[in-house]
Design an enzyme around this catalytic site. Structure first.
Site, short mmCIF file in Angstrom:
data_model
loop_
_atom_site.label_atom_id
_atom_site.label_comp_id
_atom_site.label_asym_id
_atom_site.label_seq_id
_atom_site.Cartn_x
_atom_site.Cartn_y
_atom_site.Cartn_z
N LYS A 160 0.85 -1.21 0.00
CA LYS A 160 0.00 0.00 0.00
C LYS A 160 0.88 1.25 0.00
CE LYS A 160 -1.71 1.60 4.06
NZ LYS A 160 -1.40 3.00 4.37
N ASN A 161 1.91 1.24 0.85
CA ASN A 161 2.70 2.47 1.04
C ASN A 161 3.70 2.70 -0.08
OD1 ASN A 161 1.19 2.88 3.26
ND2 ASN A 161 2.75 2.28 4.74
N ARG B 157 -5.73 10.44 4.73
CA ARG B 157 -4.80 11.44 5.27
C ARG B 157 -3.56 11.55 4.39
NH1 ARG B 157 -0.83 13.52 7.28
NH2 ARG B 157 0.32 11.78 6.43
N ARG C 34 -1.26 14.78 12.25
CA ARG C 34 -0.25 14.34 11.28
C ARG C 34 0.33 15.60 10.64
NH1 ARG C 34 -1.23 8.92 9.93
NH2 ARG C 34 0.75 8.92 8.81
N PRO C 35 1.33 16.22 11.28
CA PRO C 35 1.86 17.49 10.77
C PRO C 35 2.50 17.32 9.39
CG PRO C 35 3.25 16.60 12.51
CD PRO C 35 2.02 15.75 12.46
N ILE C 36 2.50 18.40 8.63
CA ILE C 36 3.12 18.37 7.29
C ILE C 36 4.13 19.51 7.15
CG2 ILE C 36 1.19 17.22 6.14
CD1 ILE C 36 0.31 20.00 5.13
N ASP C 37 4.62 20.00 8.28
CA ASP C 37 5.56 21.15 8.24
C ASP C 37 6.80 20.84 7.39
OD1 ASP C 37 5.82 19.35 10.58
OD2 ASP C 37 7.67 20.47 10.93
N LEU C 38 7.29 19.61 7.46
CA LEU C 38 8.50 19.26 6.70
C LEU C 38 8.23 19.29 5.19
CD1 LEU C 38 9.85 16.33 8.92
CD2 LEU C 38 10.51 18.74 8.97
N ASP D 286 4.42 0.38 12.04
CA ASP D 286 3.20 -0.26 11.52
C ASP D 286 3.09 -1.71 11.96
OD1 ASP D 286 3.32 1.49 8.31
OD2 ASP D 286 2.83 2.13 10.33
#
Ligand code: EPZ
Length: 419
Positions: A24-25, A94, A123-127, A308
């Site tokens: 999946k990933n 997400r 689930r931050p996305i700052d990076l 996971d």
């Protein structure tokens, strides 16, 4: 989608051989990256999952077409008509933030809503955002919307990630593939799915080196053309099925897995007393009558123990001899399965990121509720072990990442039905 559940008659030994689904990933970022090309990309071994369907819905919304022929997926990204992703689609999955790099590279202007948090916490996305800004993307965040535009040109940059984020590494690689100049990612994530994405992009004509290592170098090219690619087997599904074999005292043959992707998982099963031998391009997995609990499991970025696999492995520790300490370093709330495992009779105490499992002789059937993808998998593993009839609610979480799990387990002799 209504609430669905599994009914499991536990306590049965499994046997036979299993072919592990595509990852999946790996499929999700590759589907996003296909937007960089114009024409038909052919993806072999692409799993049938609700998260893959969500990605196809986004691609179709943008104007692409996608069709399945068996387990081959054909995506045609020739004609696209929209350059925004509505919040309804963003919140379905997400990880749809993975479309940002591909869309900004194709359209120069993108609107998408902030991806929602999920069961694992914010689930931050700052990076992701700071890296794309360094590459020349102007990003305004207003009212939960991301308004991104390239005023001048999308160009390469030297990006040092403070966390080896899988998603950020993927978004940068995708955006950099056709950017002007060279991008160097330091402290990049090293997961096999990163390497698989680089393999697909290089097959399309990209110039990416170092994928799978901590420093990845992308030399931007002007044009990518569609390619065909076979998606790698899903190492987390393999770890989940191994957990099911371990708790039921079963011997299972695994086909189509890549042992090197399980280098931090196989030793833990050996510590539990399982025997694991490579055989051809697969693995033979033999379980002991009684499991010995692993002493300590710390989740870490690849090649460390994957977060996971923490939940399924906790089901194994629940019925093993001795005490196992888990430390969940990757996400702040990834223990939603603990309360449900305790309904099966497991003895687990949680203190922040630490969970202490005192193995019990056997689990007892129970009616439990899943709250996230891998937690759901852990509950199915526990239900297979617990004597009697168990019900596991929240299977819609499971279907995000496991293709036909009840059919796979039934083919190994499990008594599991979906209601
Ligand atoms: C990927 O998520 C996987 N999802 C997750 O699998 C997996 O658990 C995770 O990597 C870690 O291995 C997909 O590949 C679709 P990260 P991702 O960015 O990319 C923090 C599953 O079960 N962070 O590596 O979102 C973040 O909060 C799913 O299949 C920032 O702080 O994970 C987390 O604590 C669940 N800022 C840590 O880094 C950022 O900008 C690792 O997250 C990005 C991340």
């Amino acid at each position: 989608m209504g609430v669905s559940m599994y009914i499991v008659e536990g306590g049965r030994t499994l046997q036979g051989e299993v072919r592990v689904q595509g990852s999946k990933n790996s499929a999700l970022p590759i589907l996003a990256a296909s937007l960089l090309c114009r024409g038909e990309s052919v993806l072999f071994n692409c799993p049938r999952l609700s998260d893959v369907e969500a990605s196809l819905t986004i691609l179709r919304y943008i104007g692409c077409t996608a069709r399945r022929e068996g387990d081959v997926l054909i995506v045609d990204t020739e004609s696209v008509t929209r350059s925004e992703i509505p919040s309804s689609l963003m919140h379905k999955m997400r990880s749809s933030i993975i479309f940002l790099g591909a869309m900004i590279a194709r359209f120069d202007r993108v609107r998408m809503s902030f991806p929602g948090g999920c069961e694992l916490g914010p689930r931050p996305i700052d990076l992701h955002l700071s890296a794309l800004r360094e590459m020349g993307v102007e990003i305004c965040e207003d009212h939960g919307e991301l308004d991104c535009r390239v005023n001048d040109v999308l160009h390469g940059a030297n990006i040092a990630l403070t966390i080896p984020s899988v998603g950020a590494t993927e978004n940068i690689m995708i955006a950099a593939a056709t950017a002007e100049g060279t991008t160097i990612i330091s402290n990049a994530a090293r997961e096999p799915e990163i390497t698989d994405l680089a393999d697909y992009l290089n097959a399309c004509g990209a110039k990416i080196s170092g994928a799978g290592e901590s420093t990845v170098i992308i030399d931007g090219v002007r044009h990518l053309s569609p390619a065909s690619h076979a998606i790698i087997p899903d190492r987390i599904v393999a770890a989940t099925l191994m957990s099911a074999a371990a708790v039921t005292g079963s011997d299972i043959r695994f086909k189509s897995i890549i042992p090197s992707h399980l280098e931090s998982i196989i030793p833990v099963f050996r510590e539990c007393g399982c025997e694991i031998e490579s055989e051809g391009e697969g693995i033979v997995f033999r379980s002991p009558y009684r499991l010995t609990g692993p002493k300590l499991i710390r989740t870490m970025p690849y090649p460390g123990f994957p977060t996971d696999a923490q939940a399924p492995m906790m089901s194994v520790a629940s019925v093993a001899n001795g005490m196992t300490v888990f430390v969940e370093n990757m996400f702040e709330s990834r223990y939603s399965h603990v309360s449900e495992l305790c309904r099966f009779g497991a003895d687990i105490r949680v203190e922040g990121r630490v969970a202490v499992v005192d193995g019990v002789r056997r689990l007892l059937s129970a009616h439990v509720h899943a709250r996230d993808l891998r937690g759901a998998a852990a509950l199915v593993v526990a239900a297979l072990c617990a004597r009697g009839t168990s019900e596991v609610e929240g299977i819609e979480y499971l279907e995000r990442g496991y293709e036909d799990l009840e059919l796979v387990l039934s083919s190994l002799g499990a008594d599991i039905k979906k209601l």
